[in-house]
Design an enzyme around this catalytic site. Structure first.
Site, PDB file in Angstrom:
ATOM      1  N   ARG A   1       0.829  -1.203   0.000  1.00  0.00           N
ATOM      2  CA  ARG A   1       0.000   0.000   0.000  1.00  0.00           C
ATOM      3  C   ARG A   1       0.869   1.261   0.000  1.00  0.00           C
ATOM      4  NH1 ARG A   1      -0.993   4.945   2.083  1.00  0.00           N
ATOM      5  NH2 ARG A   1      -0.469   4.169   4.165  1.00  0.00           N
TER       6      ARG A   1
ATOM      7  N   CYS B   1       7.756  10.112  -0.692  1.00  0.00           N
ATOM      8  CA  CYS B   1       6.823  11.131  -0.214  1.00  0.00           C
ATOM      9  C   CYS B   1       6.737  12.237  -1.250  1.00  0.00           C
ATOM     10  CB  CYS B   1       7.279  11.703   1.126  1.00  0.00           C
ATOM     11  SG  CYS B   1       6.180  12.996   1.739  1.00  0.00           S
TER      12      CYS B   1
ATOM     13  N   ASN C   1       9.911   4.152   2.530  1.00  0.00           N
ATOM     14  CA  ASN C   1       9.986   3.639   3.893  1.00  0.00           C
ATOM     15  C   ASN C   1      11.263   2.832   4.051  1.00  0.00           C
ATOM     16  OD1 ASN C   1       7.122   4.023   5.203  1.00  0.00           O
ATOM     17  ND2 ASN C   1       6.761   3.422   3.087  1.00  0.00           N
TER      18      ASN C   1
END
Length: 306
Positions: free
Chosen positions: A19, A244, A253
């Site tokens: 996700r 981001c 991440n």
């Protein structure tokens, strides 16, 4: 066995690659590939996989196949498959798709909240009240993510009191777990400990998780620093997927393979098969046509070919 008394003996790793990782990919990733990725991660032993996002495809086109993905994955008994739910429409879709946990989110930065979702922090949390009530009424786990807990691309520094306030608000909504997220990857070790301890003043430490991006290469140091103050839940993304869009140069991440390698070296139990995660990382990297961002994953994959 973990011989360092000040560190947890066991941690939970929440895999967010399907996700949070894939949603930032510009090229469309098919439902079949997403299903294969989730199934590989399930076989590796994760107890929690963030698999879907029920947001408008207009805003996040990559997640338009979430219903299809949730319908086709092979569910491993004991594994929670989470879905991001920004509103009641998203919640209803997640419930129908069989999500075991719904994820709501709010920023610790007023500037980020206004720029990102055009409302104040207080307004954003109020919007989640019906979602939280519906989750509890339907027996689903409820998780909240507090973004920009260490810094904001618009306002810069974020007061720790602001983080604690959002954590308290999420607690009051009935959240089972609350993520403290370094959305733009600016945190350092001592700052991490300070923020985590401040958050722990508003919510139990065993329900707080660390969500670190590796923009400045500090994610593993921040995870270790979090371990030292009692945090035992961490988010990571297979092969370091993600990014981001709000911070120039921001990377994904922290890579799951790197986190697992760290935990293995510390003697901390995860219940996850690192070799199978390496396989999953190589699978998705090959599909995306680029080398994965996990140093441990790439090194372990290369060792097999030696």
């Amino acid at each position: 066995m973990n011989t360092q008394a000040n560190l947890p003996a066991k941690v939970k790793i929440v895999e967010v690659g399907p996700r949070d990782g894939l949603q930032n990919e510009k090229e469309s990733v098919s439902a079949a590939v997403k299903v294969e990725l989730v199934d590989r991660l399930s076989r590796a032993g994760f107890l929690n996989i963030e698999a879907a996002s029920f947001v408008s495809p207009k805003w996040v086109p990559q997640m338009a196949t979430s219903t299809e993905v949730m319908a086709q994955i092979t569910r491993r008994p004991g594994t929670i498959y989470s879905a991001l739910t920004p509103n009641m429409q998203g919640f209803e879709a997640a419930l129908a798709a069989g999500a075991g946990e719904v994820v709501i989110f709010g920023s610790a930065s007023e500037a980020f909240s206004q720029k990102n979702i055009n409302c104040s922090i207080a307004e954003s949390i109020a919007r989640f009240e019906p979602v939280a009530k519906a989750a509890k009424a339907n027996g689903l786990r409820l998780r909240a993510s507090v973004s920009c807990a260490f810094g904001c691309p618009y306002q810069g520094a974020v007061p720790e009191d602001a983080v604690a306030d959002v954590v308290a608000s999420m607690r009051d909504l009935g959240c089972d777990e609350i993520d403290i997220a370094d959305t733009i990857g600016v945190a350092t070790a001592r700052k991490t400990q300070s923020v985590m301890l401040r958050a722990a003043g508003a919510f139990r430490i065993d329900g707080i998780s660390g969500h670190f991006h590796d923009t400045y290469g500090q994610a593993l140091a921040n995870i270790y620093a979090s371990l030292e103050v009692g945090v035992s839940i961490f988010h990571s993304s297979v092969s370091g997927l993600g990014g981001c869009p709000y911070a120039k140069g921001a990377t994904g991440n922290v890579a799951t393979e790197d986190v697992l390698y760290l935990m293995q070296g510390l003697g901390i139990e995860t219940g996850i098969n690192l070799e199978l995660v390496v396989d999953a990382g190589q699978f998705i990297s090959q599909h995306l046509g680029r080398k994965g961002a996990s140093r441990a994953g790439n090194a372990l994959a290369a060792r097999r070919l030696a």
